[in-house]
Design an enzyme around this catalytic site. Structure first.
Site, PDB file in Angstrom:
ATOM      1  CB  ILE A   6      -0.961  -0.099   1.382  1.00 34.34           C
ATOM      2  CG1 ILE A   6      -1.597  -1.307   1.186  1.00 34.34           C
ATOM      3  CG2 ILE A   6      -1.958   1.094   1.307  1.00 34.34           C
ATOM      4  CD1 ILE A   6      -2.294  -1.396   2.666  1.00 34.34           C
ATOM      5  CG  ASN A  85      -4.186   5.357  -0.886  1.00 34.37           C
ATOM      6  OD1 ASN A  85      -5.314   5.819  -0.965  1.00 34.37           O
ATOM      7  ND2 ASN A  85      -3.502   6.002   0.078  1.00 34.37           N
ATOM      8  CE1 TYR A 152      -6.511  13.950  -6.873  1.00 36.02           C
ATOM      9  CE2 TYR A 152      -8.847  14.134  -7.466  1.00 36.02           C
ATOM     10  CZ  TYR A 152      -7.771  13.554  -6.641  1.00 36.02           C
ATOM     11  OH  TYR A 152      -8.113  12.467  -6.004  1.00 36.02           O
ATOM     12  CE  LYS A 156      -6.072  10.548  -8.165  1.00 33.19           C
ATOM     13  NZ  LYS A 156      -5.410   9.286  -7.413  1.00 33.19           N
ATOM     14  CB  THR A 189      -9.196  12.171   3.718  1.00 32.03           C
ATOM     15  OG1 THR A 189      -9.628  12.924   2.403  1.00 32.03           O
ATOM     16  CG2 THR A 189      -9.978  10.815   3.740  1.00 32.03           C
TER      17      THR A 189
END
Length: 249
Positions: A6, A85, A152, A156, A189
């Protein structure tokens, strides 16, 4: 036996996945800039063996050796679940105000790092007849434009297409890996805090994200981690597919 690798394991979704896996007795390799002191406690309670590999993923020149180091920690017969991640939301600025340094950091962390890691992982495991799954954490921003999110959204979107191509190619490999994109949706988050603190002139939808928080619409990273791991445990993955958390709830 399962081994989970991870990146971005110390915060947000990565931390939630890490703690869940550490409590399951599966082998765990955690990659981030900093080490979470809770990992030792959780691992000791479950008897899980884990390895921490410190790395700043924007240092892309070090990623080939990182893959070698992490694969050296994996048992020869273990299935491997590699979860890319780590990611950054900055810069939140309209085009014309992004700045080269911030733009390069976004491209390195959000696109180059998972792309290089995936490329090296496939290269270094191509002759290994075991279960190999790569999860590239994506976003709805990979498919939808947002004012102020050029960096972003673009990184992505690039990673999502990279995953689709890799999934297509692996369908013809002798010992194929399975690759998927996974969109976790809006989560509570630190990244969401960064989004809410953006200047309204830089991010036109800022108030909408304040509403998500105020109205309790943000999912917990723990719930998203649970649903992702359930998806992986089910085992029937479409290679190259974009999976959305909304379809798993």
């Amino acid at each position: 036996m399962k081994t989970f690798i991870i990146t971005g394991a110390s915060k947000g979704l990565g931390a939630a996945i890490a703690k869940r896996v550490l409590g399951s007795s599966d082998r765990c390799i955690l990659i981030s800039r900093t080490k979470d002191p809770e990992w030792e406690e959780v691992a000791s309670q479950s008897g899980t063996k884990f390895t921490f590999l410190p790395m700043d993923l924007k240092e892309t020149e070090k990623l080939s050796s990182l893959v070698r180091d992490m694969l050296m920690e994996v048992d020869a017969k273990s299935d491997i679940y590699f979860i890319n991640n780590a990611g950054v939301i900055d810069p939140i600025k309209p085009i014309g105000n992004l700045g080269q340094e911030s733009l390069e950091t976004s491209m390195r962390v959000n696109f180059m790092a998972p792309a290089v890691l995936t490329d090296e992982f496939i290269k270094q495991t191509k002759d290994s007849d075991r279960k190999k799954v790569v999860v590239n954490i994506s976003s709805g921003a990979a498919k939808n434009p947002y004012h102020g999110w050029a960096a972003y959204c673009s990184t992505k979107a690039g990673l999502e297409m990279f995953t689709r191509v890799a999934g297509l190619e692996q369908g013809k490999a002798p010992f194929p890996a399975s690759l998927i994109s996974f969109s976790p949706g809006v989560m509570d988050t630190d990244m969401q805090g960064t989004i809410r603190s953006a200047d309204e002139q830089d991010f036109a939808d800022r108030d909408k994200f304040h509403e998500y928080k105020d109205q309790g619409m943000l999912r917990s990273p723990e719930l998203v981690a649970e649903k992702l791991l359930q998806l992986l445990e089910a085992g029937d993955l479409d290679n190259g597919k974009f999976y959305d958390i909304k379809d798993l709830l």
